[in-house]
Design a protein around this motif. Sequence first.
Motif, PDB file in Angstrom:
ATOM      1  N   GLU A  47       2.826  13.729  -2.960  1.00  0.00           N
ATOM      2  CA  GLU A  47       3.172  12.540  -3.742  1.00  0.00           C
ATOM      3  C   GLU A  47       2.022  11.544  -3.746  1.00  0.00           C
TER       4      GLU A  47
ATOM      5  N   ARG B 253      -0.747  12.733  -6.099  1.00  0.00           N
ATOM      6  CA  ARG B 253      -0.422  12.491  -7.504  1.00  0.00           C
ATOM      7  C   ARG B 253      -0.679  11.037  -7.882  1.00  0.00           C
TER       8      ARG B 253
ATOM      9  N   ALA C  12       1.023  20.138  -5.293  1.00  0.00           N
ATOM     10  CA  ALA C  12       1.142  19.048  -6.258  1.00  0.00           C
ATOM     11  C   ALA C  12      -0.011  19.013  -7.247  1.00  0.00           C
ATOM     12  N   MET C  13      -1.222  19.380  -6.793  1.00  0.00           N
ATOM     13  CA  MET C  13      -2.419  19.125  -7.594  1.00  0.00           C
ATOM     14  C   MET C  13      -3.229  20.362  -7.943  1.00  0.00           C
TER      15      MET C  13
END
Length: 401
Positions: free
Chosen positions: A140, A143, A188-189
């Motif tokens: 999180e 992001r 996430a990335m």
Amino acid sequence: MKITRIESLTFERLPRLLLVRVHTDAGLIGLGETYDKVPGAQGALHGTLAPILLGNDPRDIERLWHFCFDNILYHGYAGAELRALSAVEMALWDILGKSLNAPVYKLLGGAVRPSVSTYNTCIGHPPVDDYSRWHQDAGELARELAAEGITGVKIWPFDRFSVESFGQSIRPEQIEAGLEPVRQIRQAMGTDFRIGIECHFRWNRAAMEQICYALEPYNIYFVEDPLRAVTPAEIKRLSQATRIPIVGSETLLSRFQIRDWIVEGATQVVMTDLAWTGGIAETKRIAALAEAFGIPLVLHNAGGPITHMASLHVAANIRNLFELETVRAFYRTYFQELTDVQVQVQNGHVPLPPDRPGLGVELLPQVWERDDLRVAVSEGEGRAVGIREMGDSWSRPDIRL
């Protein structure tokens, strides 16, 4: 032009920060800074350096640096003294730039790049608590950082496990736990987001080889300071045992300590901090030495706004820059409480320094209204006006401080 007064500014609510102001009889004031272990650096500044700097021409940066360095060399490479000298040297460059109406990076030879690549070290400073955030959900946080233009981070997910064994061994379940924030970022990335792993020299080589082996599938950008810098042979063996580039070490001060590290090829990337290692010119000399061996340089930059600006000037100029470290939690909070420094990251880069004389940074008026501000002052004629070298220091006890 003469140095007439040297001030140091400390803040109870910012205990890691030491700001320096060097005054001249021409009305120019240069700003410098060092950080961490502030009482020692402040004592060295006023007790050892200020008495031999007062009365001298602040534009004679090279002469004054070597004169001070020769004085403090009697006690080794002298962490507190060299950090104090680093702060003064920054301020002298600031004065020189102001006297010539030119930014420091242009005095160094100009910019070799249009902007400077950076990653975010995930330290916390209220209300920006990136440290807690990467422990809670690193994906999180990544992001959020990416949405702000930040394309890389540095975290230290294994440090906490070194306490139990004093860094002598790490268990499989601890490695798995340390990998969790790395996995979160990758999920996430993807693989393009850069991840650096800081180790704060908490481990021996056996443990670090296990950690690096576990990290290799995650496309790690670098591992920083895995072992104490006094063991370069062990660090070189680690470098040869992993595909991940090893970075080191901010704890080596001046080109004279870093020289053997570079010559022996201890790491693929060198790191130094200009607020600790001797200042702007010494950092440029370290970069040139590293470049002669084909090694890039990371500028460690986890201090305050003046260190940041000085680092940015050097980063703009040196050809073999790997990265400039920045700390979002600092430049979004107390940088703006103290100075007019504005840091904006776009596509993983920060712009070149503003086209302003010197370092391009000034203290805000409200600094002088802070209830936690403490100012120490050295002023007077000085003890070493016109003296160009130490020579037989025992014949001059007044300058052997």
